[in-house]
Design a protein around this motif. Structure first.
Motif, mmCIF file in Angstrom:
data_model
loop_
_atom_site.group_PDB
_atom_site.id
_atom_site.type_symbol
_atom_site.label_atom_id
_atom_site.label_comp_id
_atom_site.label_asym_id
_atom_site.label_seq_id
_atom_site.Cartn_x
_atom_site.Cartn_y
_atom_site.Cartn_z
ATOM 1 N N SER A 30 -1.333 51.360 52.169
ATOM 2 C CA SER A 30 -1.467 51.429 50.686
ATOM 3 C C SER A 30 -0.891 52.667 49.981
ATOM 4 C CB SER A 30 -2.905 51.178 50.310
ATOM 5 O OG SER A 30 -3.093 50.971 48.957
ATOM 6 N N VAL A 31 -1.452 53.481 49.071
ATOM 7 C CA VAL A 31 -1.073 54.467 48.020
ATOM 8 C C VAL A 31 -0.569 55.874 48.457
ATOM 9 C CG1 VAL A 31 -1.664 54.820 45.644
ATOM 10 C CG2 VAL A 31 -3.226 53.503 47.056
ATOM 11 N N SER A 32 -1.193 57.095 48.036
ATOM 12 C CA SER A 32 -0.612 58.390 48.476
ATOM 13 C C SER A 32 -1.522 59.609 48.373
ATOM 14 C CB SER A 32 0.704 58.598 47.737
ATOM 15 O OG SER A 32 1.023 59.939 47.629
ATOM 16 N N ALA A 33 -1.630 60.398 49.421
ATOM 17 C CA ALA A 33 -2.470 61.604 49.464
ATOM 18 C C ALA A 33 -1.786 62.660 50.312
ATOM 19 C CB ALA A 33 -3.837 61.279 50.047
ATOM 20 N N LEU A 34 -2.317 63.846 50.370
ATOM 21 C CA LEU A 34 -1.736 64.840 51.257
ATOM 22 C C LEU A 34 -2.730 65.906 51.644
ATOM 23 C CD1 LEU A 34 -0.954 67.553 49.490
ATOM 24 C CD2 LEU A 34 0.789 66.009 48.636
ATOM 25 N N PHE A 35 -2.405 66.637 52.716
ATOM 26 C CA PHE A 35 -3.358 67.654 53.141
ATOM 27 C C PHE A 35 -2.657 68.951 53.453
ATOM 28 C CE2 PHE A 35 -2.728 67.943 57.706
ATOM 29 C CZ PHE A 35 -2.163 66.733 58.028
ATOM 30 N N CYS A 36 -3.402 70.062 53.357
ATOM 31 C CA CYS A 36 -2.815 71.368 53.650
ATOM 32 C C CYS A 36 -3.855 72.285 54.261
ATOM 33 C CB CYS A 36 -2.225 72.009 52.393
ATOM 34 S SG CYS A 36 -3.435 72.373 51.129
ATOM 35 N N ASN A 290 2.157 74.653 62.909
ATOM 36 C CA ASN A 290 3.600 74.516 63.129
ATOM 37 C C ASN A 290 4.333 75.793 62.728
ATOM 38 O OD1 ASN A 290 2.825 71.966 63.836
ATOM 39 N ND2 ASN A 290 4.104 70.888 62.361
ATOM 40 N N GLY A 291 3.663 76.931 62.968
ATOM 41 C CA GLY A 291 4.254 78.223 62.683
ATOM 42 C C GLY A 291 4.095 78.698 61.259
ATOM 43 N N GLN A 292 3.404 77.937 60.385
ATOM 44 C CA GLN A 292 3.256 78.286 58.975
ATOM 45 C C GLN A 292 1.801 78.604 58.627
ATOM 46 O OE1 GLN A 292 5.266 74.422 58.021
ATOM 47 N NE2 GLN A 292 5.961 75.589 56.233
ATOM 48 N N TYR A 293 1.655 79.433 57.601
ATOM 49 C CA TYR A 293 0.324 79.713 57.072
ATOM 50 C C TYR A 293 0.101 78.832 55.845
ATOM 51 C CZ TYR A 293 -3.644 82.277 55.163
ATOM 52 O OH TYR A 293 -4.882 82.619 54.680
ATOM 53 N N ASN A 294 -0.910 77.953 55.932
ATOM 54 C CA ASN A 294 -1.301 77.076 54.823
ATOM 55 C C ASN A 294 -0.211 76.125 54.342
ATOM 56 O OD1 ASN A 294 -3.704 78.392 54.893
ATOM 57 N ND2 ASN A 294 -3.390 79.581 53.038
ATOM 58 N N PRO A 295 0.388 75.333 55.212
ATOM 59 C CA PRO A 295 1.375 74.359 54.729
ATOM 60 C C PRO A 295 0.712 73.110 54.159
ATOM 61 C CG PRO A 295 1.136 74.155 57.081
ATOM 62 C CD PRO A 295 0.261 75.311 56.670
ATOM 63 N N THR A 296 1.488 72.241 53.517
ATOM 64 C CA THR A 296 1.006 70.958 53.023
ATOM 65 C C THR A 296 1.817 69.838 53.660
ATOM 66 O OG1 THR A 296 2.506 70.907 51.139
ATOM 67 C CG2 THR A 296 0.388 71.977 50.800
ATOM 68 N N ALA A 297 1.181 68.715 53.907
ATOM 69 C CA ALA A 297 1.883 67.567 54.498
ATOM 70 C C ALA A 297 1.444 66.289 53.803
ATOM 71 C CB ALA A 297 1.588 67.476 55.994
ATOM 72 N N THR A 298 2.371 65.396 53.533
ATOM 73 C CA THR A 298 2.084 64.169 52.790
ATOM 74 C C THR A 298 1.702 63.025 53.721
ATOM 75 O OG1 THR A 298 3.660 64.821 51.085
ATOM 76 C CG2 THR A 298 3.021 62.511 51.146
ATOM 77 N N VAL A 299 0.619 62.335 53.368
ATOM 78 C CA VAL A 299 0.211 61.107 54.045
ATOM 79 C C VAL A 299 -0.075 60.057 52.966
ATOM 80 C CG1 VAL A 299 -0.728 62.286 56.063
ATOM 81 C CG2 VAL A 299 -2.217 61.815 54.112
ATOM 82 N N GLU A 300 -0.286 58.825 53.365
ATOM 83 C CA GLU A 300 -0.534 57.743 52.420
ATOM 84 C C GLU A 300 -2.018 57.440 52.316
ATOM 85 O OE1 GLU A 300 1.774 56.075 50.530
ATOM 86 O OE2 GLU A 300 3.160 57.597 51.258
ATOM 87 N N ALA A 301 -2.537 57.431 51.071
ATOM 88 C CA ALA A 301 -3.937 57.023 50.863
ATOM 89 C C ALA A 301 -4.073 55.537 51.192
ATOM 90 C CB ALA A 301 -4.356 57.288 49.427
#
Length: 390
Positions: A30-36, A290-301
């Motif tokens: 379905s739709v769209s969300a993301l996490f960080c 993944n070597g980053q401090y506080n990244p964001t990644a997109t997933v689908e709601a």
């Protein structure tokens, strides 16, 4: 997870229970969300945030909201995976949560020139292959020579020497496979050739430096990477196999603790790690993904996403929890340490991981929005198979 049940990874009938054990979960789209991953609240707390805000809001978060970097990935072709990883020194600068400059080491995949970096650590490439494959990995050591020749047993020594250990694979411990006694001196190289058994279960694993005498220094510097053994076509339900995936190499990065380790080396300490650092504070730590401090990644709601996690730390177990939220977000456990658990996907509130552990989960939010996940770390003796000690 004191009650989870392992399925044998070496059974010739490796596939026979998965269709029922995985409960034919409904992994619908379905739709769209993301996490960080966001800044620690206390030295022991880390926050994971899910959000559906648009890009302009994320950009306003600055370095805290930088898009998650996918690790360089190398996938087998036919039945072969052949690649090169170079170990080298570089200078890492972090601009958040406070500015530091730190002399460290990294794994650099084939085609990537070792250079100094800002706001992203060098993490080893993700190696993805299947049961029955042969993995040919050449390790090239470009570290500076060690300051002396002392090699006292059970003492910290030889900071310039290295090797690689695969953590979780069922492979031979002799040459040319996973021999932890291999010594790759500065300026030298070594080729590993791993024969992955035809009955090897699919799963999430990792690799790291494992030369006896400097393991804590090298792993604490970030010499880590992820391994994925692909699920066979008949090993998991088709709806699980079709899910989108995110791979997360989680590291509790502790520059000041690594400095202390470097100072304890024989022959005058490890001069590289101890030189030219700025902004370090005793007891500091950074939650790196993944070597980053506080990244964001997109997933689908409204759609399940598979998240593969491997965790590295000097000695701190971590507990990661979603907590309560109004977005209908949930996650379920698929596997621990590369082995599918009984009755997966299992309802989950907290993921417990010690250094060296892996966890595979599926995540879904029914409504777009933002919520936080806490990750609590505590000082400890390290986990089973963790990289602590010399």
């Amino acid at each position: 997870f004191d009650t989870y049940t392992y399925i044998s990874t070496q059974s010739s009938a490796r596939h026979h229970t998965h269709q029922t054990l995985l409960q034919k979960a409904a992994f619908a789209p379905s739709v769209s969300a993301l996490f960080c991953w966001v800044r620690p609240v206390t030295p022991q707390m880390r926050i994971l945030m899910f959000s559906a805000f648009v890009a302009t809001v994320l950009l306003a978060r600055g370095a805290h909201g930088a898009a998650l970097a996918s690790m360089n990935a190398v996938t087998s072709s036919g039945t072969q995976l052949t690649t090169t990883i170079t170990v080298d020194e570089y200078t890492l600068t972090l601009t958040a949560p406070s500015a530091i400059t730190f002399k460290t080491r990294g794994y650099f995949p084939a085609g990537v020139t070792p250079v100094d970096s800002v706001d992203i650590m060098a993490v080893g490439p993700l190696l993805r292959f299947a049961a029955g494959d042969t993995v040919n990995l050449t390790l090239v050591n470009q570290l500076a020579p060690s300051p002396g020749t002392t090699t006292t047993l059970n003492a910290l020594h030889s900071p310039g020497t290295t090797n690689i250990h695969t953590h979780g694979l069922h492979v031979d411990s002799d040459d040319p496979q996973d021999n932890v006694y291999v010594s790759v001196a500065p300026g030298a190289s070594h080729t590993y050739s791993y024969s992955i058994g035809a009955a090897h279960m699919g799963g999430t694993h990792w690799y790291h430096a494992h030369f006896h005498g400097n393991t804590a220094l090298h792993v604490g510097n970030g010499l880590v990477g992820m391994l994925v053994v692909k699920d066979a076509a008949d090993e998991v339900p088709a709806d699980l196999a079709a899910l989108s995936e995110i791979a997360l190499m989680l590291q509790k990065f502790e520059p000041s603790a690594t400095q202390t380790i470097a100072a304890d080396f024989v022959d005058g300490g490890d001069g590289w790690t101890q030189s030219g650092n700025t902004g370090l504070v005793n007891g500091d730590s950074y939650w790196m993904v993944n070597g980053q401090y506080n990244p964001t990644a997109t997933v689908e709601a409204g759609q399940w996403t598979r998240v593969r996690m491997a965790y590295s730390s000097l000695d701190s177990p971590v507990s990661i929890a979603i907590g309560t939220n109004s977005l209908g977000c949930e996650w379920k456990l698929l596997a621990k340490d590369g082995i599918y658990v009984k009755n997966a996907p299992r309802t989950l509130t907290i993921v417990h991981m010690a250094p060296g552990n892996r966890a595979d989960v599926v995540v879904k939010c029914t409504t777009a929005g933002t919520f936080t996940v806490t990750a609590t770390t505590t000082a400890g003796p390290g986990g089973p198979g963790g990289p602590g000690g010399p």
